[in-house]
Design a protein around this motif. Structure first.
Motif, short mmCIF file in Angstrom:
data_model
loop_
_atom_site.label_atom_id
_atom_site.label_comp_id
_atom_site.label_asym_id
_atom_site.label_seq_id
_atom_site.Cartn_x
_atom_site.Cartn_y
_atom_site.Cartn_z
N GLN A 178 -6.01 62.82 43.31
CA GLN A 178 -6.89 62.62 44.45
C GLN A 178 -6.84 63.79 45.44
O GLN A 178 -7.86 64.19 45.99
CB GLN A 178 -6.54 61.31 45.16
N ARG A 179 -5.66 64.33 45.66
CA ARG A 179 -5.58 65.47 46.58
C ARG A 179 -6.33 66.67 46.04
O ARG A 179 -7.02 67.38 46.80
CB ARG A 179 -4.12 65.83 46.86
N ALA A 180 -6.22 66.91 44.75
CA ALA A 180 -6.93 68.04 44.15
C ALA A 180 -8.43 67.86 44.29
O ALA A 180 -9.18 68.82 44.55
CB ALA A 180 -6.55 68.18 42.68
N TRP A 181 -8.90 66.61 44.12
CA TRP A 181 -10.33 66.33 44.30
C TRP A 181 -10.75 66.60 45.73
O TRP A 181 -11.80 67.20 45.99
CB TRP A 181 -10.64 64.88 43.93
N ALA A 182 -9.93 66.19 46.70
CA ALA A 182 -10.25 66.42 48.12
C ALA A 182 -10.29 67.91 48.43
O ALA A 182 -11.18 68.39 49.15
CB ALA A 182 -9.22 65.72 49.00
N GLU A 183 -9.34 68.67 47.87
CA GLU A 183 -9.33 70.12 48.08
C GLU A 183 -10.57 70.76 47.51
O GLU A 183 -11.19 71.65 48.13
CB GLU A 183 -8.08 70.73 47.45
N GLU A 184 -10.97 70.30 46.32
CA GLU A 184 -12.14 70.87 45.67
C GLU A 184 -13.42 70.53 46.44
O GLU A 184 -14.31 71.38 46.62
CB GLU A 184 -12.25 70.35 44.24
N ALA A 185 -13.53 69.30 46.94
CA ALA A 185 -14.70 68.89 47.71
C ALA A 185 -14.83 69.73 48.98
O ALA A 185 -15.92 70.18 49.34
CB ALA A 185 -14.61 67.41 48.06
N LEU A 186 -13.72 69.94 49.67
CA LEU A 186 -13.74 70.76 50.88
C LEU A 186 -14.11 72.20 50.56
O LEU A 186 -14.90 72.83 51.28
CB LEU A 186 -12.37 70.70 51.56
N SER A 187 -13.57 72.73 49.48
CA SER A 187 -13.85 74.11 49.08
C SER A 187 -15.33 74.29 48.75
O SER A 187 -15.93 75.32 49.10
CB SER A 187 -12.98 74.50 47.89
N ASP A 238 -10.87 75.95 56.85
CA ASP A 238 -10.81 74.73 56.04
C ASP A 238 -9.55 73.95 56.40
O ASP A 238 -8.45 74.51 56.41
CB ASP A 238 -10.79 75.07 54.55
N ASP A 239 -9.72 72.67 56.69
CA ASP A 239 -8.58 71.87 57.13
C ASP A 239 -8.56 70.53 56.37
O ASP A 239 -9.38 69.65 56.64
CB ASP A 239 -8.66 71.62 58.64
N LEU A 240 -7.65 70.41 55.42
CA LEU A 240 -7.47 69.17 54.68
C LEU A 240 -6.38 68.36 55.37
O LEU A 240 -5.24 68.80 55.46
CB LEU A 240 -7.08 69.47 53.23
N VAL A 241 -6.74 67.18 55.89
CA VAL A 241 -5.82 66.39 56.71
C VAL A 241 -5.49 65.09 55.97
O VAL A 241 -6.40 64.34 55.61
CB VAL A 241 -6.43 66.06 58.08
N GLU A 242 -4.21 64.84 55.77
CA GLU A 242 -3.79 63.60 55.12
C GLU A 242 -3.60 62.53 56.19
O GLU A 242 -2.53 62.36 56.76
CB GLU A 242 -2.51 63.81 54.33
N HIS A 269 -11.59 67.67 56.42
CA HIS A 269 -11.72 66.63 55.40
C HIS A 269 -10.47 65.77 55.46
O HIS A 269 -9.36 66.23 55.13
CB HIS A 269 -11.87 67.25 54.01
N ALA A 270 -10.64 64.52 55.88
CA ALA A 270 -9.51 63.59 55.96
C ALA A 270 -9.45 62.77 54.67
O ALA A 270 -10.47 62.33 54.15
CB ALA A 270 -9.68 62.67 57.16
#
Length: 302
Positions: A55-64, A81-85, A37-38
């Motif tokens: 926004q980062r917390a939302w991205a983490e939650e969406a990926l999870s 799981d890979d959260l990429v900024e 998830h970029a």
């Protein structure tokens, strides 16, 4: 790095379908699954991001959420799981470079405007050095199989055969990477491989060697012999794959799009070259990506 299939996640229904398809492919290959998830901070985030949530917390939650959903259907699969900024295209191209293949969601034709939506997917396909598979929203494991008898879901009968893998073949510029990917995909599924070769008139090189241009039945016979000769070493390498050949005069894109309606996977090539206006996908691959309802694998080659 651990061998894996990668899937791009962005919270859309298309990316969820891509994640599930990638999970099934990872199981078929015996590899891990990497969900990417970029995200980048936006001064004006989309409406899907709650106003009171970073926004980062939302991205983490969406990926999870996606990871949990995929894990529920594949409990034995290793999921990373890979959260990429980073920007989506940059992050996904990097992910593709490390994976066996990359899987992305695709909306195809926009019903209102009539153009390809999902520019990120299109740009990644055009630049990736590895195979990219595009999957429509709503595609499920059931769609990969033939219809089961008596209305029973294919998921309830593991022996239900897979639908055909369809390969678009150009005998004038055959590509080993493309052909091998299609044969291997059919072998992993124990599915038939349907090879489609479309041709127009005789090529300029062939016509230059003859006083009288070849056309009609003689040209068809030549094209059929060319297809048989191109596939012969691959039939020997993959003897377990049942192959059928369709050789007709016409446009390859239209034939592949029609075949995709009953296919489990369509495989097309993309020649890696720089056009005058940037990276080029190719007219056949471009049309199939727009219109095919089945998943489409785009294999880059020289």
């Amino acid at each position: 790095m651990l061998r894996h299939v990668a899937a791009g996640i962005d919270g859309s229904p298309e990316s969820l379908a891509a994640a599930h398809w990638a999970a099934r492919e990872a199981v078929r290959r015996g590899t891990a699954l990497r969900l990417v998830h970029a995200w980048t901070w936006q001064p004006r985030p989309t409406a899907s991001v709650p106003a009171d949530m970073p926004q980062r917390a939302w991205a983490e939650e969406a990926l999870s959420r996606v990871s949990d959903t995929v894990h529920a259907g594949h409990s034995d699969l290793l999921i990373i799981d890979d959260l990429v900024e980073d920007t989506p295209v940059t992050a996904l191209l990097a992910a593709a470079g490390q994976a066996d293949l990359l899987v992305l969601g695709s909306r195809g034709i926009s019903g209102a405007a009539g153009f390809l939506t999902g520019s990120v997917s299109q740009r990644v396909v055009a630049k990736s050095m590895r195979t990219v598979v595009l999957v429509r929203a709503g595609r499920s494991g059931t769609d990969e199989h033939l219809c089961a008898v008596d209305g029973i879901s294919p998921e309830e009968i593991p022996e239900t055969p897979y639908r055909d893998v369809v390969l678009g073949l150009d005998t004038e510029q055959p590509c080993d990477e493309l052909i091998e990917f299609a044969f291997d995909a059919a072998r992993r599924r124990a599915a038939p491989l349907r090879v489609i070769h479309a041709f127009g008139g005789p090529s300029a090189y062939a016509a230059a060697d003859r006083l009288t241009p070849v056309d009609g039945p003689q040209l068809l016979a030549e094209q059929e012999r060319s297809v048989v000769g191109t596939l012969r070493p691959w039939r020997e390498k993959f003897p377990e794959v049942a192959v059928t050949e369709t050789v007709v005069k016409g446009r390859a894109a239209g034939l592949l799009i029609r075949a995709s309606a009953d296919a489990g996977l369509v495989v097309v090539g993309r020649r890696m070259r720089e056009a005058g206006f940037g990276t080029h996908i190719g007219s056949v691959a471009h049309a199939v990506l727009h219109h095919a309802p089945s998943p489409v694998a785009v294999v880059p080659h020289v």
